[in-house]
Write a protein that holds these residues in place. Structure first.
Motif, PDB file in Angstrom:
ATOM      1  N   PHE A  12       0.844  -1.199   0.000  1.00 34.68           N
ATOM      2  CA  PHE A  12       0.000   0.000   0.000  1.00 34.68           C
ATOM      3  C   PHE A  12       0.878   1.249   0.000  1.00 34.68           C
ATOM      4  N   PHE A  13       1.854   1.288   0.910  1.00 39.56           N
ATOM      5  CA  PHE A  13       2.736   2.450   0.996  1.00 39.56           C
ATOM      6  C   PHE A  13       3.636   2.561  -0.236  1.00 39.56           C
ATOM      7  N   LYS A  14       4.044   1.425  -0.781  1.00 38.59           N
ATOM      8  CA  LYS A  14       4.847   1.435  -2.011  1.00 38.59           C
ATOM      9  C   LYS A  14       4.040   2.044  -3.156  1.00 38.59           C
ATOM     10  N   GLU A  15       2.792   1.610  -3.297  1.00 41.41           N
ATOM     11  CA  GLU A  15       1.928   2.118  -4.373  1.00 41.41           C
ATOM     12  C   GLU A  15       1.666   3.620  -4.235  1.00 41.41           C
ATOM     13  N   LYS A  16       1.680   4.110  -3.011  1.00 39.88           N
ATOM     14  CA  LYS A  16       1.450   5.535  -2.757  1.00 39.88           C
ATOM     15  C   LYS A  16       2.740   6.344  -2.866  1.00 39.88           C
ATOM     16  N   GLY A  17       3.841   5.671  -3.194  1.00 40.23           N
ATOM     17  CA  GLY A  17       5.121   6.363  -3.326  1.00 40.23           C
ATOM     18  C   GLY A  17       5.723   6.769  -2.002  1.00 40.23           C
ATOM     19  N   ALA A  18       5.422   5.992  -0.959  1.00 42.50           N
ATOM     20  CA  ALA A  18       5.886   6.340   0.379  1.00 42.50           C
ATOM     21  C   ALA A  18       6.833   5.294   0.972  1.00 42.50           C
ATOM     22  N   ALA A  19       7.215   4.290   0.185  1.00 40.94           N
ATOM     23  CA  ALA A  19       8.079   3.241   0.717  1.00 40.94           C
ATOM     24  C   ALA A  19       8.706   2.436  -0.415  1.00 40.94           C
ATOM     25  N   LEU A  20       9.760   1.749  -0.066  1.00 41.57           N
ATOM     26  CA  LEU A  20      10.360   0.732  -0.928  1.00 41.57           C
ATOM     27  C   LEU A  20      10.036  -0.613  -0.302  1.00 41.57           C
ATOM     28  N   VAL A  21       9.830  -1.621  -1.121  1.00 39.79           N
ATOM     29  CA  VAL A  21       9.502  -2.942  -0.595  1.00 39.79           C
ATOM     30  C   VAL A  21      10.406  -3.985  -1.245  1.00 39.79           C
ATOM     31  N   LEU A  22      10.980  -4.818  -0.409  1.00 36.75           N
ATOM     32  CA  LEU A  22      11.742  -5.985  -0.870  1.00 36.75           C
ATOM     33  C   LEU A  22      11.057  -7.208  -0.292  1.00 36.75           C
ATOM     34  N   GLU A  23      10.776  -8.191  -1.137  1.00 38.46           N
ATOM     35  CA  GLU A  23      10.052  -9.373  -0.682  1.00 38.46           C
ATOM     36  C   GLU A  23      10.781 -10.661  -1.022  1.00 38.46           C
ATOM     37  N   GLY A  24      10.694 -11.585  -0.100  1.00 42.21           N
ATOM     38  CA  GLY A  24      11.113 -12.965  -0.284  1.00 42.21           C
ATOM     39  C   GLY A  24      12.318 -13.203  -1.163  1.00 42.21           C
ATOM     40  N   LYS A  25      12.108 -13.989  -2.206  1.00 44.45           N
ATOM     41  CA  LYS A  25      13.216 -14.411  -3.062  1.00 44.45           C
ATOM     42  C   LYS A  25      13.834 -13.262  -3.842  1.00 44.45           C
ATOM     43  N   ASP A  26      13.116 -12.137  -3.917  1.00 42.60           N
ATOM     44  CA  ASP A  26      13.647 -10.970  -4.630  1.00 42.60           C
ATOM     45  C   ASP A  26      14.684 -10.207  -3.807  1.00 42.60           C
ATOM     46  N   VAL A  27      14.823 -10.558  -2.536  1.00 46.28           N
ATOM     47  CA  VAL A  27      15.766  -9.861  -1.673  1.00 46.28           C
ATOM     48  C   VAL A  27      17.168 -10.429  -1.892  1.00 46.28           C
ATOM     49  N   THR A  28      18.037  -9.580  -2.377  1.00 45.77           N
ATOM     50  CA  THR A  28      19.440  -9.951  -2.554  1.00 45.77           C
ATOM     51  C   THR A  28      20.289  -8.870  -1.910  1.00 45.77           C
ATOM     52  N   ASN A  29      21.551  -9.163  -1.720  1.00 40.09           N
ATOM     53  CA  ASN A  29      22.458  -8.152  -1.164  1.00 40.09           C
ATOM     54  C   ASN A  29      22.481  -6.907  -2.042  1.00 40.09           C
TER      55      ASN A  29
END
Length: 75
Positions: A12-29
């Motif tokens: 929700f916050f990502k869609e509103k341009g208020a956050a970055l989101v990293l999820e599960g397998k997409d999280v890399t160093n």
């Protein structure tokens, strides 16, 4: 892993341009480093802050979030 509602809230916050989101397998160093570099940028933080204010209005964000959580838990 995370509860689904936490992911929904983050997106929700990502869609509103208020956050970055990293999820599960997409999280890399590299992606974490890139996200942190973005957050280090003053202009990016200002944009996130302005977009949070659009969501919460004049009410302080932490207070608004606490109120929403309280209201959801008494239902």
């Amino acid at each position: 892993g995370s509860r689904g509602d936490q992911v929904e809230n983050a997106n929700f916050f990502k869609e509103k341009g208020a956050a970055l989101v990293l999820e599960g397998k997409d999280v890399t160093n590299d992606k974490l480093k890139s996200s942190l570099e973005k957050l280090y940028d003053v202009k990016t933080r200002k944009i996130f802050s302005e977009n949070c204010k659009k969501i919460t209005g004049d009410e302080r964000s932490a207070f608004k979030i606490a109120k929403i959580i309280f209201e959801e838990n008494i239902k």
